[in-house]
Design a protein around this motif. Structure first.
Motif, PDB file in Angstrom:
ATOM      1  N   ALA A  48       0.819  -1.213   0.000  1.00 42.44           N
ATOM      2  CA  ALA A  48       0.000   0.000   0.000  1.00 42.44           C
ATOM      3  C   ALA A  48       0.854   1.265   0.000  1.00 42.44           C
ATOM      4  N   ARG A 255      -7.327  -3.854   5.537  1.00 40.89           N
ATOM      5  CA  ARG A 255      -8.083  -2.975   4.640  1.00 40.89           C
ATOM      6  C   ARG A 255      -8.559  -1.715   5.369  1.00 40.89           C
ATOM      7  N   GLU A 259      -6.763   2.005   4.691  1.00 40.81           N
ATOM      8  CA  GLU A 259      -7.628   3.056   4.147  1.00 40.81           C
ATOM      9  C   GLU A 259      -7.637   4.278   5.049  1.00 40.81           C
ATOM     10  N   LYS A 263      -5.903   7.897   3.989  1.00 40.88           N
ATOM     11  CA  LYS A 263      -6.800   9.056   3.881  1.00 40.88           C
ATOM     12  C   LYS A 263      -6.317  10.239   4.718  1.00 40.88           C
TER      13      LYS A 263
END
Length: 265
Positions: A48, A255, A259, A263
């Motif tokens: 990621a 996940r 995220e 963000k």
């Protein structure tokens, strides 16, 4: 294996994975943990686009055994020593159980100006109940501190069966943990109250809880969020999970956390 020495002379084990120019995420384990407890997170977080920093507290894993500094504030100072040693300036913190305490104590001591985002996993900001606060250990009060400390080693922390291969990876290089030696650290964590720290945070904070945690009522996550009024803060409950969602539901955990951190960079 990589090691460094704290400013009080204790040799601690750490591991830094990922490219040097990527945003840093510090994974802080719980009481008794080793860096392998985060095995299911490392690859997903790297893919990621994050660099992952893990370290083992004094008397944990490959780190040095000592009788000094067995308190949460010292572990937070050890974290600061490591960040300075590695020239890490900005980072996100993910703390599981006692790791959430270390994160709160770090912010209490050093502020949150360098913390991009904070994630706390199944840890209430106050373990002992009192009038107006019933989100600690069940039936707890200052009179039960000793009993809580004695019961912890006997508590089954997970509710889901951990994948066999993952369990082997987490147990790799296992070093026996001395509960008697580290009891002062456990007791120190039990008596703390970080509600004022949470209430004064200025950073996005994700409060995670396992719906079947053997330690805390699931409402502790929302209670923590209610203390902290930062706009982008949030709550997530892992349905059916015990105290360690990052192992019991690692795909969902990765996940949700990735995220949230992405963000809030």
């Amino acid at each position: 294996m990589s090691f460094f020495k704290t400013n009080d002379g204790v040799r601690l084990h750490y591991q830094f994975d990922g490219n040097y120019d990527q945003p840093v995420v510090v994974l802080l384990g719980g009481y008794t943990s080793m860096i392998t407890t985060w095995t299911a997170q490392v690859d997903d977080f790297k893919q990621a686009g994050f660099r992952i920093l893990r370290f083992e507290y004094r008397n944990h894993g490959q780190s040095e055994q000592t009788d000094k500094g067995l308190r949460i504030s010292r572990l937070a100072m050890d974290l600061q020593n490591l960040l300075v040693y590695l020239h890490v300036e900005d980072f996100s913190l993910v703390g599981h159980s006692m790791g959430a305490m270390v994160a709160s104590q770090y912010i209490s001591l050093f502020g949150d100006q360098h913390v991009k985002a904070l994630v706390t996993e199944d840890q209430t900001p106050k373990m002992l109940n009192e009038d107006g606060w019933q989100y600690g250990v069940a039936d707890s009060s200052f009179k039960e501190i000793s009993q809580i400390a004695d019961d912890f080693p006997k508590t089954k922390l997970v509710r889901q069966t951990i994948d066999k291969e993952l369990k082997q990876q987490v147990s790799a290089g296992y070093v026996p943990f001395n509960f008697k030696k580290n009891r002062p650290l456990m007791v120190d964590g039990i008596v703390q109250d970080w509600r004022d720290v949470v209430a004064n945070e200025r950073i996005p904070h994700l409060f995670l809880a396992g719906s079947e945690s053997p330690l805390y009522p699931v409402g502790h996550a929302q209670a923590g969020r209610d203390l902290q009024q930062v706009k982008n803060s949030a709550v997530h409950i892992f349905e059916g999970s015990g105290h360690i969602p990052h192992l019991e539901f690692y795909n969902e955990f990765n996940r949700i956390v990735i995220e949230f951190i992405a963000k809030n960079q």
